[in-house]
Design a protein around this motif. Structure first.
Motif, PDB file in Angstrom:
ATOM      1  N   THR A 471       0.916  -1.053  -0.048  1.00 43.70           N
ATOM      2  CA  THR A 471      -0.158   0.012   0.047  1.00 43.70           C
ATOM      3  C   THR A 471       0.777   1.296   0.051  1.00 43.70           C
ATOM      4  O   THR A 471       2.198   1.298   0.192  1.00 43.70           O
ATOM      5  CB  THR A 471      -1.177   0.206   1.247  1.00 43.70           C
ATOM      6  N   ASN A 472      -0.012   2.316  -0.405  1.00 44.65           N
ATOM      7  CA  ASN A 472       0.946   3.586  -0.324  1.00 44.65           C
ATOM      8  C   ASN A 472       1.214   4.153   1.043  1.00 44.65           C
ATOM      9  O   ASN A 472       2.282   4.553   1.342  1.00 44.65           O
ATOM     10  CB  ASN A 472       0.045   5.019  -1.014  1.00 44.65           C
ATOM     11  N   HIS A 473       0.380   3.669   1.829  1.00 45.57           N
ATOM     12  CA  HIS A 473       0.473   4.007   3.483  1.00 45.57           C
ATOM     13  C   HIS A 473       1.850   3.287   3.998  1.00 45.57           C
ATOM     14  O   HIS A 473       2.764   3.983   4.653  1.00 45.57           O
ATOM     15  CB  HIS A 473      -0.407   3.840   4.217  1.00 45.57           C
ATOM     16  N   ALA A 474       2.031   2.118   3.682  1.00 44.47           N
ATOM     17  CA  ALA A 474       3.184   1.248   4.000  1.00 44.47           C
ATOM     18  C   ALA A 474       4.409   1.629   3.509  1.00 44.47           C
ATOM     19  O   ALA A 474       5.438   1.805   3.992  1.00 44.47           O
ATOM     20  CB  ALA A 474       3.043  -0.110   3.870  1.00 44.47           C
ATOM     21  N   LEU A 475       4.357   2.041   2.251  1.00 43.83           N
ATOM     22  CA  LEU A 475       5.416   2.785   1.379  1.00 43.83           C
ATOM     23  C   LEU A 475       5.927   3.965   2.121  1.00 43.83           C
ATOM     24  O   LEU A 475       7.430   4.256   2.448  1.00 43.83           O
ATOM     25  CB  LEU A 475       5.153   2.883  -0.153  1.00 43.83           C
ATOM     26  N   ASP A 476       5.137   4.846   2.256  1.00 43.34           N
ATOM     27  CA  ASP A 476       5.535   6.019   3.083  1.00 43.34           C
ATOM     28  C   ASP A 476       6.283   5.895   4.363  1.00 43.34           C
ATOM     29  O   ASP A 476       7.123   6.599   4.722  1.00 43.34           O
ATOM     30  CB  ASP A 476       4.086   6.962   3.221  1.00 43.34           C
ATOM     31  N   GLN A 477       5.648   4.923   5.088  1.00 43.38           N
ATOM     32  CA  GLN A 477       6.175   4.665   6.458  1.00 43.38           C
ATOM     33  C   GLN A 477       7.538   4.053   6.379  1.00 43.38           C
ATOM     34  O   GLN A 477       8.093   4.466   7.112  1.00 43.38           O
ATOM     35  CB  GLN A 477       5.344   3.590   7.178  1.00 43.38           C
ATOM     36  N   LEU A 478       7.640   3.365   5.295  1.00 40.58           N
ATOM     37  CA  LEU A 478       9.182   2.587   5.056  1.00 40.58           C
ATOM     38  C   LEU A 478      10.125   3.808   4.927  1.00 40.58           C
ATOM     39  O   LEU A 478      11.390   3.722   5.243  1.00 40.58           O
ATOM     40  CB  LEU A 478       8.995   1.233   4.271  1.00 40.58           C
ATOM     41  N   LEU A 479       9.821   4.488   3.583  1.00 41.37           N
ATOM     42  CA  LEU A 479      10.732   5.576   3.174  1.00 41.37           C
ATOM     43  C   LEU A 479      11.009   6.613   4.213  1.00 41.37           C
ATOM     44  O   LEU A 479      11.969   6.920   4.026  1.00 41.37           O
ATOM     45  CB  LEU A 479       9.964   6.157   2.035  1.00 41.37           C
TER      46      LEU A 479
END
Length: 1172
Positions: A471-479
């Motif tokens: 998901t975009n949310h998980a991607l933002d969190q990781l980045l």
């Protein structure tokens, strides 16, 4: 033969001695790539001059601007020219891994004298790197050579392959959608595949059937029931009319249509509807779908959807188009599945082969001997200071240069537990690393630590690391985690909610801040050529921009002769148009006389509102993956097409007479004076001309449209060239798993070696498979196959024998391939973690010390875990197959109110449910509660909450029926997620008796709630504990909440600041929030008289006009001065808590005396025929 492996059709034959070096990822220079055939020269020969004038700069370097005070750049040897300025960019010929890795003290070899030329070269490299990272070298201009891999991948076709499945068109044909019997291969999940081709074809055919089965069923339904209204699975739109064309540089020639929602019968909330989202496939027909065409929705601007009738933009196949604005169509779409999400996956699998698929020995053939990636074998020495940041000066020597293939630092403390350290070592040293992370064990943290080590040890010329999240949310969190130690990242595609660091690193922002230019043909030149083609098409389509086709157009298309055209002009000049006549004042309209009638359009009328299907943010995520231009983020996303709009006119129509033969038409065409024809023949002749001119326009338009689309592809490639270069300069590129497939050309052009996929167990195997780019040497999969699985649209493809929902991650683990499991959880308090033991048995999960001794949930005493069980029946939501349970919704609402009164904040509470119907009901119920007015709560489905957590989780199970049908609750993966999100408190509302009777997992879970030896955590009454009196109150039904006010049933009896005793029933809130209504007890006023007002009011003398403000009292809402007291205390709480004795436990009976079931009956699978 093993029953689990039905006989399979193997389609692996190839043409003898065929050269496949042109397949995607081939690195040889003698390629034979077949490209898309461009239109013939005669179509665009008139554009040659434009092409010459629009050529880009010659193959030379443009010197960069020199800052003031900077000495002139000296001539440098080729090996010292910065990469940005070299004729042959280094990113296409990466140097050896770690060729410039730092030494043990971070400074490499001993310091030596550096010449001025070397210093300038190094400065150029730094500027180039900084320009790509932070925009600090944005004023640094220069040309770089284009990357040939972009055009090779984008233009590659599959027509040269022998296998038929590789030649299937990207968009389905009507013939494919009309197939009655669908044969799909069975999947192998318990052993190796016989070949790579068999592996690829199996997943291709399974995925394609999954995304197309819904549309096939829709076509079958509408052909059988042409007058049908919308159903739960199908959306039908009538009165579809062609409004005109949009010539868009990015998409090509698109058709704008309007449509009616009469078949829906309800107003659609487009901001929360998945209807007609960009990327959706639709079919349109004029003959009740005996014949039809397939189109893709390319835009649905909100401004157009809010019109009546609403409008969207469609894209037909390049050799097909619909132009007739006078004939209405019928349009249908399926409401299950989303073709765009897998379009690029299917396309990529068709181009993957035995030769260009890396890691096949492990992924396809399941070789358990997983060694290190090749780049690590070449240089296994790593600097591990990022993993051991707190190492002492003496310990640093042992971590700055470590051969990680031989040794690993011992006895040095860091922030990771033993299982995380083992996982990290596996990630760094195995070419395929699979890490299972049960809930709360730190999957993301382990991934971030691994990325830190990988990035710290990258050489300057190494290709970027690829990271993909579900998901975009998980991607933002990781980045955001990665950005703390590495700024050289790019976020590709989708939408970011981050407004700070990550937003600056989106492809859109990086591209906008760069002045890098690509050698070769410029985008401006291509667009100029497209403009010429567009003008030619607009001229060709000009007859359709009039209400009625003008005689001049008929003459130009050789449908009438010179004398017939002159007769139109001469005859119409003899007629006088009435001033109040609204008919078109044209020769053709005058000639047609009374056969011309206005087109009457009837607006839609709705009887209600359609229930929302999707969160607005989730909808934007779906649209962003389709609408993003070249990997841009939401700043580069527009819901409207950008291009030239050519509207068609259709305000007037001509009635077509019946019974006119072709012979009569032929005789009429021979008359030179067309005014001699009777009225009915004029109308018939006009319809003949209208049909013929559309055919002639279409015949000339299709080649021009193909040329326009070819130029659009060339323009897209040109724009991708710059993105490819900028991406190659980054150290890490992040995207969603959908973006990994869509932007595969861009990613592959950077030749990455390392790819990490987060939540890999939640993704179907095919999207992960697409991550096996030709250059990849190292794949890292992080996830948990016990949690959510990948989603299938067609339930018949789930489980035996197709197993489409089995991820690569799960197949790897089930085949006992090497993997590491994280074991220490840092999320749940121990009693909550204990209920997961049926899912993670044998002490697999251990508690970290940080979860011990957490504060209890306010107002619940020591009941931080409880299950309120009931037998109140479920209900079915109107117009949807979803379920709801009003009894649970009401109890949860009052329980939330109680928690809020006891000091729990709304952001600490998440309400989970398995059903969207219950979610909608919970929203409605909470909004209607006056005590909770203005508060915002998070109410989500289980499927959308993986990877999330909160202090308090309230779980609504919904299902309660006589048939003992538990639906989604039988899915172990969903159960795992629902029970593992809470940090401090978990409260379940559901029918425990029914669940334990039919499902062994729920029997085991409930047994953890009701285990003897302590207070049972399950019952028909919710145990509340008053903070003030420590008294326990049991609430069995929603009406019993009225007897308490956030406390117990005792009177408060505390002395308030005003001196009065609080008359209220026990409450948790401060007395400052209460208006004391007793007589004022203040001594005599200064005037000597007594105050006659209530305690909370300003003191006023009843004799003289003296006012003494009582500003010290907070004047808020009156909680009431006549409370009801209930002195009776509940003395037999254990009986109401449904305690269990020892005897049923010894007899292997569970909650309610129910024996553990052998299993649960799962839904069967049918409709598909397994291939033999």
């Amino acid at each position: 033969m093993d029953a689990r492996k039905p006989p399979r059709r193997l389609n692996t034959t190839r043409a003898g001695n065929q050269d496949h070096s042109h397949s995607e990822g081939a690195t040889t220079t003698t390629t034979t790539t077949k490209t898309i055939t461009t239109p013939s020269d005669d179509v665009i020969k008139n554009l040659n001059s434009a092409r010459e004038s629009s050529r880009g700069p010659q193959q030379r370097l443009k010197p960069s601007k020199v800052r003031r005070g900077t000495p002139k750049r000296p001539e440098l040897p080729a090996h010292q020219i910065p990469r940005m300025l070299q004729q042959q960019p280094q990113e296409h010929q990466p140097s050896e891994k770690f060729s410039t890795r730092r030494g043990k003290h971070g400074g490499g070899a001993a310091q030596k004298w550096i010449s001025e030329q070397d210093q300038v070269a190094q400065l150029g490299q730094q500027l180039q790197k900084l320009g790509a990272r932070e925009g600090i070298g944005a004023d640094f201009e220069g040309y770089v050579k284009k990357n040939p891999l972009i055009a090779q991948y984008e233009n590659e076709t599959t027509s040269h392959f022998a296998e038929e499945w590789r030649k299937i068109p990207e968009t389905p044909t009507p013939a494919e959608l009309l197939r009655q019997d669908v044969d799909v291969p069975t999947n192998i999940v318990d052993g190796p595949f016989p070949s790579v081709d068999d592996y690829l074809s199996t997943h291709y055919e399974l995925v394609r059937e999954d995304v197309l089965s819904g549309l096939r069923m829709a076509i079958r339904h509408i052909r059988t029931h042409p007058n049908s209204d919308d159903t739960r699975e199908i959306a039908i739109y009538e009165n579809v009319e062609i409004l005109g064309l949009t010539f868009a540089y990015s998409q090509g020639v698109c058709v704008k249509v309007s449509f009616s929602l009469n078949r829906a019968g309800k107003h659609v909330r487009w901001q929360q509807s998945k209807r007609l989202i960009p990327g959706t496939l639709v079919c349109i027909s004029q003959d009740e779908f005996q014949t039809f065409k397939v189109a893709t929705v390319v835009a649905r601007p909100l401004s157009g959807l809010e019109m009546n009738p609403p409008e969207v933009d469609l894209m037909f196949q390049v050799d097909e188009l619909e132009l007739d604005p006078s004939k209405p169509f019928l349009m249908v779409e399926t409401r299950q599945g989303y073709f765009e999400a897998f379009r690029w996956v299917l396309k990529a699998m068709q181009r993957m082969t035995e030769e260009n698929m890396p890691l096949k020995e492990h992924i396809v053939y399941l070789d358990p001997d997983v060694g290190p990636p090749q780049y690590l074998e070449e240089n296994p020495v790593y600097n591990l200071t990022s993993i051991y940041p707190d190492a002492s000066e003496q310990e640093k020597e042992s971590v700055e240069e470590v051969n990680i293939l031989q040794t690993w630092p011992r006895g040095i403390k860091n922030s990771m537990d033993r299982s995380q350290t083992d996982a990290l070592k596996t990630i760094l040293t195995k070419r395929v690393a699979v890490i299972q992370g049960p809930p709360g064990t730190g999957k993301t943290y382990t991934s971030v630590m691994a990325l830190h080590a990988l990035l710290q040890n990258m050489a300057e010329d190494d290709p970027p690391v690829i990271v993909a999240c579900q998901t975009n949310h998980a991607l933002d969190q990781l980045l955001r985690h990665v950005y703390k130690f590495e700024h050289s990242i790019i976020r590709l595609g989708g939408r970011t909610q981050d407004r700070d660091e990550i937003k600056k690193r989106t492809m859109y922002e990086v591209r906008r801040g760069s002045k890098v230019r690509i050698q070769g043909r410029s985008p401006h030149g291509i667009m100029k050529q497209m403009d010429l083609l567009r003008n030619e098409m607009c001229q060709l389509l000009s007859p359709l921009t009039h209400d009625l086709i003008p005689p001049q157009a008929l003459f130009e298309h050789k449908l009438i002769n010179q004398k017939q055209m002159e007769s139109f002009e001469k005859g119409s000049s003899d007629w006088v148009q009435a001033q109040d006549d609204s008919k078109p004042n044209t020769p053709i309209a005058t000639w047609l006389q009374d056969s011309v009638a206005p087109v009457i359009k009837y607006p839609d009328y709705y009887t209600g509102q359609e229930d929302p299907e999707i969160d607005y943010e989730a909808l934007l995520d779906l649209e962003a993956e389709f609408l993003g231009n070249g990997g841009g983020d939401d700043d580069d996303i527009k819901d409207e097409l950008s291009g030239i709009w050519l509207p068609f006119k259709h305000s007037w129509s001509v009635e077509c007479p019946e019974g006119i033969s072709q012979q009569e038409i032929d005789r009429a065409l021979r008359k030179n004076n067309l005014w001699d024809l009777p009225d009915h023949m004029r109308a018939a002749l006009y319809h003949y001309w209208e049909e013929k001119i559309l055919q002639k326009i279409m015949a000339k338009l299709i080649p021009l449209r193909k040329a326009f689309h070819a130029l659009s592809t060339e323009l897209r490639i040109t724009r991708m060239e710059k993105d490819s270069f900028l991406m190659s300069q980054a150290k890490l590129i992040g995207m969603t798993t959908t973006g990994l497939a869509k932007y595969r050309t861009l990613v592959a052009s950077c030749k990455p070696r390392v790819i990490l996929i987060e939540e890999a167990a939640e993704v179907l195997e095919a999207p992960v498979l697409v991550g096996c780019l030709p250059s990849v040497e190292h794949m890292i999969l992080v996830g948990d196959h016990k949690q959510l699985k990948g989603k299938c649209n067609e339930t018949a493809l789930m489980g035996h024998p197709y197993y489409l929902d089995t991820s690569l991650f799960e197949r790897w683990v089930d085949n006992e391939m090497p993997y590491i499991t994280l074991r220490v959880q840092r999320r749940m308090r121990p009693e909550i973690r204990a209920i997961l033991e049926p899912i993670y048995p044998n002490g697999l999960l251990r508690d970290h010390q940080s979860v011990l001794g957490r504060d209890p949930v306010q107002g619940m005493g020591n009941f931080n875990l409880f299950w309120w069980t009931h037998d109140n029946p479920e209900e079915r939501m109107e117009d949807t197959p979803s379920k709801c349970n009003p009894s649970e919704a009401n109890m949860i609402c009052r329980f939330v109110e109680y928690l809020i009164l006891n000091g729990v904040t709304p952001d600490q509470i998440t309400i989970l449910t398995f059903y969207t119907g219950q979610r909608s009901l919970l929203f409605k119920t909470l909004r209607q509660n006056t005590q909770l007015k203005g508060l915002i709560f998070k109410i989500v489905t289980v499927d959308s909450y993986q990877g999330e957590e909160n202090d308090i989780i309230i779980l609504s199970l919904v299902r309660s029926n006589d048939e003992k049908n538990i639906g989604f609750l039988s899915n172990e993966n969903r159960v795992c997620v629902s029970l593992s999100r809470a940090q401090r408190g978990l409260y379940i509302f559901g029918n425990a008796i029914m669940l334990t009777a039919v499902d062994k997992l729920w029997w085991d879970v409930v047994d953890k709630f009701a285990t003897p030896g302590g207070e049972p955590r399950i019952g028909t009454c919710i145990p509340l504990t008053c903070h003030k009196h420590k008294m326990r109150t049991l609430v069995q039904s929603q009406h019993e909440w009225d007897d308490i006010n956030g406390g117990c049933k005792k009177p408060c009896a505390e002395l308030m600041n005003c001196g009065h005793v609080c008359p209220l029933q026990c409450h948790p809130f401060a007395h400052d929030n209460y208006r004391c209504c007793q007589p004022c007890k203040k001594p005599k006023l200064a005037c000597g008289h007594q105050c006659e007002k209530k305690c909370w009011e300003d003191c006023i003398c009843g004799v003289c006009p003296q006012v003494i403000p009582r500003s010290s009292l907070r004047q808020q809402e009156d909680w009431g001065c006549d409370p009801m007291y209930n002195e009776d205390l509940v003395e037999e709480e254990q009986d109401l808590l449904l305690d269990l004795d020892e005897e049923p436990q010894q007899q292997k009976l569970g909650f309610g005396g129910i024996p553990r079931p052998d299993g649960v009956v799962r839904s069967g699978h049918g409709r598909f025929k397994a291939e033999k």
